[in-house]
Write an enzyme that holds these catalytic residues in place. Structure first.
Site, PDB file in Angstrom:
ATOM      1  N   GLU A   1       3.382  24.379 -27.639  1.00  0.00           N
ATOM      2  CA  GLU A   1       3.108  25.897 -27.169  1.00  0.00           C
ATOM      3  C   GLU A   1       4.348  26.296 -26.195  1.00  0.00           C
ATOM      4  O   GLU A   1       4.342  27.387 -25.977  1.00  0.00           O
ATOM      5  CB  GLU A   1       1.874  25.771 -26.593  1.00  0.00           C
ATOM      6  CG  GLU A   1       0.997  27.131 -26.670  1.00  0.00           C
ATOM      7  CD  GLU A   1      -0.242  26.777 -26.191  1.00  0.00           C
ATOM      8  OE1 GLU A   1      -0.735  27.556 -25.077  1.00  0.00           O
ATOM      9  OE2 GLU A   1      -0.995  26.028 -26.586  1.00  0.00           O
ATOM     10  N   ASP A   2       4.473  25.375 -25.392  1.00  0.00           N
ATOM     11  CA  ASP A   2       5.461  25.665 -24.362  1.00  0.00           C
ATOM     12  C   ASP A   2       7.120  25.367 -24.493  1.00  0.00           C
ATOM     13  O   ASP A   2       7.644  26.026 -23.447  1.00  0.00           O
ATOM     14  CB  ASP A   2       5.181  24.769 -22.822  1.00  0.00           C
ATOM     15  CG  ASP A   2       3.609  25.328 -22.559  1.00  0.00           C
ATOM     16  OD1 ASP A   2       3.023  26.301 -22.948  1.00  0.00           O
ATOM     17  OD2 ASP A   2       3.021  24.498 -21.699  1.00  0.00           O
TER      18      ASP A   2
END
Length: 729
Positions: A88-89
């Site tokens: 996600e990051d």
């Protein structure tokens, strides 16, 4: 000033602690894989910090720690927990993870990675995310267990978040994650999540109850010591190996009891439970539990209505224990739970502990497996939108159970309050669809009959029988609801199509063009919201095509309306109540946003409140402790707006007070005197009901703010004969 060296040491300390807990179950290559995952995560998050200012890597480490220490998961889960935010990051893709760490880890991380993309209007991103996560339930339950660990750590560190985020995250937790932890048998986590929810949404009550628990601790410990002393001696005499724990109930469950039974903290009799944990071999478990029950009841008188035997019939989340409530020598009821070490581990760690005992004990396992299979069916067969789906899913989480039998004696476990119709759908969807009625214990009963433990049920069917809207009122299982809704949706589609043809035919006869303007006139004339509804009503005979006449299309469309529309009506009410638009600060600044006070919880100045964006312009103000707030904040977090009261001139707000006490002549007179004379409060209504010398009643009063209301409640509490006074929503 940040000290990189100190931070590095801190990170390593957490990492080593994780390895220490994982060590007992590590196999050949496991330590290497965990190290690789740790390094990948450190690298991915190297420049990131949490809201609290600490290095981000401490979060994945903490999640992995909870997964191992508190849920009892293994290496694959540690690896997935360490890297759960990497995709996600950062630039890393699921494919990279699969290549480096294998498909199990990749699949779990994919389940944990938030969904992105376009959403239907009226659906909610959180609900979509949750639905996606649940779809992985059919592949791997670990996704949800790690998600629970992630949520627990977020809740433990919620202090550093801004207020509106705290409310949103806490409500979402209460709405979904606490019930899910309960259903997967993680009782310790479920209780902590509930308590943390209370800490952030109703801080005063939380502090108040935790202080009271603290103040009564030493007295409680002495009481427990005295209570278990004779039992301990007797257990030793019988040669039992055992441990005894006394633990207070969670703050949230105490508050629930206070509200539900309308009592004070001091009146709660079972503030704590005493747990006796036996160390016995598997084959002696049942006999040992009942023998200990018999020893306890030799010393203390049991309450026959409070015996719960989950040793012979475990709950469907696998929970096994024998509970009894007994009368102590000091006149207090005490709940005693009797279980073995295996049962205790399953009760604390739930689903994960089942795997450990899977080969030895397949009964409890199968009950949980059955539930998970049910959820799978529900997920796969569900066409509803995400919010409707969430609602269905939640109904399946917090349920007590009822045990019933088929005519051949097969045990069927259904949710509490399930009906004969639920039973029919449980046996087979087609039997449910054509169910006419049932015989329970040989007697004929209607579809809506609520089942009781031990009922034997035979279903009667007919090919002519079809589901109708009424059925939705008396089914509680999600299988029955979704099948009935599906049928009704199809039926409605078919009917609407027939209605369309009938309507077109009628307009043809009248030589009226099928234009938007003409259709709108029809909708207005029959007061129907949508075209589909109009078609449906025509097909089902509620609108007779003969009543569609030329005059509808030629008459002047604009009739003056004498009735206020709901928005104007609300404004009128607010004018009368004296609420004006500069009393609240909404969002970041005072603005002249239009708002209305939510009727479900009637907030007054001084209450902790938030705003909910209803439409483009309107904001509805709720108390943060309002029942509906939990649902709004968890499903529509993006429409939540900060709001707080400003210091205002004296204005009156309506509030409700519930009062209870012993009846006497002149009591109502004394109460009304306190209200009108001493505090200049106007009373709108009072209803008091007296029965067998006890009265209970509700009083609606106008007050300025919470301080004003508290003063009034205190003074009313001093009236002779009044036992309890509290605000109600």
């Amino acid at each position: 000033m940040i000290d990189p060296e100190a931070e590095r040491k801190e990170i390593l300390r957490h990492y080593r602690r994780l390895l220490r807990y994982a060590k007992p179950f590590l196999k050949d290559n496991d330590a290497k894989i965990i190290k690789k995952a740790f390094n990948t995560s450190v690298e991915a998050h190297k420049d990131m910090r949490r809201k609290s200012g600490e290095p981000y890597i401490l979060h994945p480490l903490a999640v992995a720690q909870i997964a191992v220490e508190e849920i009892g998961l293994g290496t694959t889960s540690i690896v997935a927990a360490l890297m759960h935010d990497v995709v996600e990051d950062t630039e890393m893709e699921i494919a990279d993870i699969e290549r480096e760490f294998g498909s199990s880890v990749a699949r779990i991380i994919e389940g944990l990675t938030k969904i992105s993309g376009v959403f239907d209007y009226g659906s909610s991103q959180q609900a979509e995310n949750f639905r996606k996560m649940l779809l992985t339930l059919s592949d791997d339950v670990r996704v949800i267990l790690i998600k629970l660990a992630d949520r627990l750590h977020n809740m433990r560190t919620l202090d550093s978040m801004p207020r509106h985020k705290q409310l949103k995250i806490a409500s979402e937790t209460m709405y979904l994650y606490a019930p899910l932890a309960h259903r997967l048998g993680l009782y310790a986590i479920k209780s902590e999540l509930e308590d943390l929810y209370l800490k952030y949404t109703d801080t005063e009550t939380y502090k108040d109850i935790s202080n009271k628990i603290r103040q009564t601790r030493s007295a409680r410990n002495k009481f427990i010591k005295d209570f278990i002393h004779p039992i301990e001696e007797e257990l030793r005499r019988h040669g039992f190996k055992f441990a005894i724990k006394g633990r207070p109930k969670s703050i949230y469950s105490i508050l629930k009891k206070i509200k539900k039974q309308n009592i004070t903290f001091d009146e709660i009799y079972d503030l704590f439970a005493i747990r006796i944990i036996l160390d016995v071999p598997l084959e002696n478990e049942k006999a040992a539990c009942w023998q200990v029950y018999s020893i306890i009841t030799d010393f203390y008188q049991p309450n026959p209505d409070r015996l719960r035997d989950w040793v012979n019939t475990p709950k469907s989340n696998g929970y096994e224990s024998l509970h009894t409530t007994v009368m102590s020598k000091s006149g207090q009821w005490v709940e005693v739970q009797i279980r073995t070490q295996r049962m205790d581990e399953i009760a604390e760690r739930g689903y994960a502990a089942h795997w450990k005992y899977k080969t030895e004990n397949s009964v409890a396992e199968s009950a949980l497996e059955q539930w998970i299979n049910k959820v799978r069916d529900m997920l796969e067969g569900n066409t509803a939108n995400a919010l409707e789906f969430m609602d269905e899913f939640r109904k399946n989480l917090f349920v007590e159970e009822v045990f019933v039998f088929t005519p051949k004696g097969e045990l069927i476990i259904l949710p509490d309050k399930a009906t004969a119709l639920d039973f029919a759908f449980e046996i087979h969807s087609q039997i449910g669809m054509h169910c006419l009625g049932a015989k329970v214990n040989q007697k004929l009963v209607p579809l809506s009959y609520k089942l009781h433990n031990g009922d034997q049920v035979e279903i009667l069917t007919s090919q002519k029988q079809k589901p109708n809207e009424e059925w939705l009122k008396y089914v509680v299982t999600s299988k029955a609801r979704s099948r009935i809704k599906e049928y009704l949706r199809e039926e409605r589609k078919y009917k609407s199509e027939q209605g369309r043809l009938l309507l077109e035919k009628r307009l043809d006869q009248l030589k009226i063009a099928d234009t938007n303007a003409n259709i709108n006139k029809l909708l207005a004339f029959f007061n129907v919201p949508t075209l589909q509804d109009l078609y449906y009503r025509v097909a089902s005979g509620r609108i007779d095509p003969k009543n569609i006449k030329e005059v509808i299309f030629t008459a002047a469309a604009d009739k003056p309306s004498s009735i206020l529309d709901p928005k104007s009506f609300d404004k009128e009410v607010q004018k009368i109540r004296g609420v004006n638009s500069d009393m609240l600060v909404i969002g970041e600044h005072t603005s002249n946003m239009k708002y209305k006070i939510a009727k479900c919880c009637n907030p007054i100045p001084g209450d902790d409140v938030f705003g909910f964006e209803e439409g483009d312009e309107d904001i509805e103000i709720h108390r943060t402790s309002c029942q509906r707030a939990v649902e709004l904040m968890s499903n529509y977090g993006n429409r939540i707006v900060k709001a707080k009261w400003t210091d205002q001139q004296e204005l009156a707000f309506l509030a409700g007070i519930h009062i209870k006490g012993t009846d006497r002549v002149g009591l109502v007179n004394d109460l009304t005197k306190v209200i009108s004379n001493s505090l200049k409060v106007n009373m709108r209504s009072i209803t008091i009901d007296s029965h067998d010398g006890i009265f209970e009643g509700n009083i609606m009063v106008f007050v300025n703010d919470t301080g004003h209301l508290d003063k009034l409640i205190q003074r009313m509490g001093r009236v002779n004969g009044v036992l309890a006074v509290e605000r109600f929503e």
